[in-house]
Design an enzyme around this catalytic site. Structure first.
Site, short mmCIF file in Angstrom:
data_model
loop_
_atom_site.label_atom_id
_atom_site.label_comp_id
_atom_site.label_asym_id
_atom_site.label_seq_id
_atom_site.Cartn_x
_atom_site.Cartn_y
_atom_site.Cartn_z
N LYS A 111 0.84 -1.20 0.00
CA LYS A 111 0.00 0.00 0.00
C LYS A 111 0.87 1.25 0.00
O LYS A 111 1.87 1.32 0.72
CB LYS A 111 -0.91 -0.03 1.23
CG LYS A 111 -1.97 1.07 1.29
CD LYS A 111 -2.86 0.85 2.50
CE LYS A 111 -3.92 1.93 2.67
NZ LYS A 111 -4.76 1.70 3.87
N SER A 192 -9.41 1.79 3.25
CA SER A 192 -8.58 2.50 2.29
C SER A 192 -7.57 1.64 1.56
O SER A 192 -6.90 2.11 0.64
CB SER A 192 -7.84 3.64 3.00
OG SER A 192 -6.98 3.14 4.01
N SER A 216 -9.91 -0.47 7.26
CA SER A 216 -9.21 -0.30 5.99
C SER A 216 -8.52 -1.54 5.45
O SER A 216 -8.09 -1.55 4.31
CB SER A 216 -8.19 0.84 6.09
OG SER A 216 -8.84 2.08 6.10
#
Length: 531
Positions: A111, A192, A216
């Protein structure tokens, strides 16, 4: 946004071009079987790789065909220009008899809010950090490199891990654009860790690293039909993660299988002198050793019915999952009295205080050469670049955070006390103790919603907040489909119980085998004809 592509042979370029032409010919027609993310499509990358270089080439061809063209998932924000050299080096080590462990040669994406001290940017999806290279690796990245992982690239995310606006669209960032859900291209990925989950679901790579403050990891994993684990805060070092909250932030694995999630956690977990939360943690458990088909036999599981969705088809599928747990030998305490979250305002106050405090420290250590140094600078940058950074939603949460006091303020301390009381003392700790539970189960959330840039996300409440606010572990495992869209079953436990949860998830996964590859349907609003 810069796109780095590299292929080592004309053969792999031809494969990518062929897949792209096939998709273009079919356009919005029926999905193509060769685009399905089956284990057979990536035999080397899925097993730790006999030949890391060949596995990487196959993955890059698939990325070109599916992420950059064809369905255009847009899950990866940047590719790693050093990945081919790393793969070749690891292959040489293997030939020489030097196996680093279960991740030797495994393909992983990271990420883009986790610092990688290499030629890739670490931007949190923001144009303010586009092209900014981190001063050094995050601690967990160093552990992955030592374990022999090949970092293929950085995954797109909800910009700044979704702390910017109350009307945000998950999966969108100014630098990366919108990531699309492989099970329905008009559906949202949640966030996210949007790109991390979508890339794994689509079979671009078998594993990814996401981060979670509240939901997330587990929400996008559930919605994209993959396994996601949010560890106990302190199990994996927070060093190098663009912060929201030192109270709740953690990195964790996202994978197609529970076994791969356990492999990835084993490589990342451990103490770090830079992160005090890890120093008080017990040593990591044998996560792979916990994966037994009979792990649910005799387990006492509480059913948190207050967190069921109210959607009849979703809840019916979860009832089928509960029945499977009983067949596998679990004892269900149904229901348990774990109430819906009533500390949401206090949680937001904690996050905004800690974000303002932590961001400037991260920028100073990992991006001292960036054009922004503080939250105030970032707010000003976004205003100056409003057309590109705020075309769909604003930054009102940034503005609220900037107006808050420091971490010694009474408002922050009161909010922290409310969160601890609600999530731990009167929440998970009480329920686990009173019912003598090994874990708590509930639906992770609902199905993916339609992406909407006007109104923002329309997701209902999920089951992420109790474990997130308490800092406790939370595992989600694919639990079937509702009208072609995945849902997940959650297992939440006491601190440091990751091995136990992984064992439960593995037994459930092996017995049900409910995960299916995505078909990249263009529109889920139109009934699909079976072919």
């Amino acid at each position: 946004m810069k796109r780095r592509r590299f292929f080592a042979s004309i053969g792999w370029l031809a494969a990518a071009s062929s897949a792209t032409r096939t998709w273009a010919a079919s356009a919005a027609a029926r999905p193509r079987p060769h685009l399905e993310a089956t284990p057979a499509s990536l035999p080397l990358a899925d097993t730790g790789a006999i030949d890391s270089t060949a596995a990487l080439h196959a993955a890059l061809a698939r990325i070109e065909a599916i992420d950059r063209h064809g369905p255009r998932l847009n899950s990866l924000i940047e590719l790693n220009p050093d990945a081919p050299a790393i793969a070749r080096s690891l292959d040489k080590e293997r030939v020489a008899g030097n196996e680093r462990g279960a991740l030797h040669g495994a393909l992983i994406v990271i990420k883009d809010n986790i610092a990688t001290g290499d030629r890739m940017s670490t931007s949190a999806g923001s144009l303010a950090l586009d092209g900014v290279r981190a001063a050094r690796d995050a601690h967990l990245i160093g552990r992955l490199r030592d374990a022999g992982a090949v970092i293929v690239g950085k995954a797109n995310l909800s910009e700044w891990a979704n702390i910017r606006s109350t009307r945000a669209t998950s999966g969108w960032s100014g630098r990366g654009g919108l990531t699309r859900n492989p099970y329905g291209l008009d559906r949202n990925t949640s966030g996210s860790s949007s790109g991390s989950a979508a890339a794994v679901a689509a079979g671009l790579v078998p594993m990814a690293v996401g981060t979670e403050t509240d939901g997330s990891i587990v929400s996008p994993s559930s919605i994209n039909g993959v396994v996601g684990l949010k560890p106990t805060v302190g199990r994996v070092s927070r060093d190098g993660i663009v912060p929201i909250s030192h109270t709740q932030d953690t990195a964790g694995p996202i994978a197609r299988t529970v076994r791969d999630a356990a492999r990835l956690l084993a490589a990342m977990a451990g103490s770090d002198p830079r992160d005090p939360a890890t120093l008080g943690a017990p040593p990591p458990d044998d996560y792979l050793g916990a994966l037994r088909p009979d792990a649910l036999r005799g387990a006492r599981l509480g059913v948190a019915r207050a967190f069921f969705t109210g959607h009849d088809e979703i809840d019916q599928q979860i009832e089928s999952a509960l029945a499977q747990l009983i067949v596998l030998g679990a004892e269900l305490v149904d229901p348990i009295d774990l109430p819906k979250v009533d500390y949401g305002d206090a949680e937001q106050a904690v996050l905004l205080h800690e974000f303002k405090h932590g961001l400037s420290r991260w920028l100073a250590e990992f991006a001292p050469h960036a054009p922004v140094r503080t939250l105030a600078d970032l707010i000003a940058f976004n205003e100056a670049h409003r057309e590109k950074e705020m075309p769909f939603f604003g930054q009102e949460l940034f503005v609220q955070a900037q107006a808050l006091g420091d971490l010694d303020s009474d408002a922050y301390r009161r909010a922290l006390d409310v969160c601890r009381l609600g999530a731990r003392d009167n929440g998970l700790d009480r329920v686990l103790r009173e019912h003598r539970l090994d874990a708590i189960v509930a639906p992770t959330g609902g199905t993916a919603w339609l992406t909407d840039f006007i109104n923002g996300d329309s997701a209902g409440d999920g089951f992420s907040s109790p474990a997130a606010v308490a800092g406790y572990p939370h595992l989600t495992v694919p639990s079937g489909f509702v009208r072609g869209l995945p849902i997940g079953l959650s297992f939440v436990g006491a601190p440091w119980s990751e091995a136990r949860l992984l064992g439960f998830g593995y037994a459930f996964e092996q017995a049900t085998e409910w995960r299916r590859a995505p078909r990249f349907i263009a529109s889920t609003s139109v009934p699909q004809m079976r072919t």
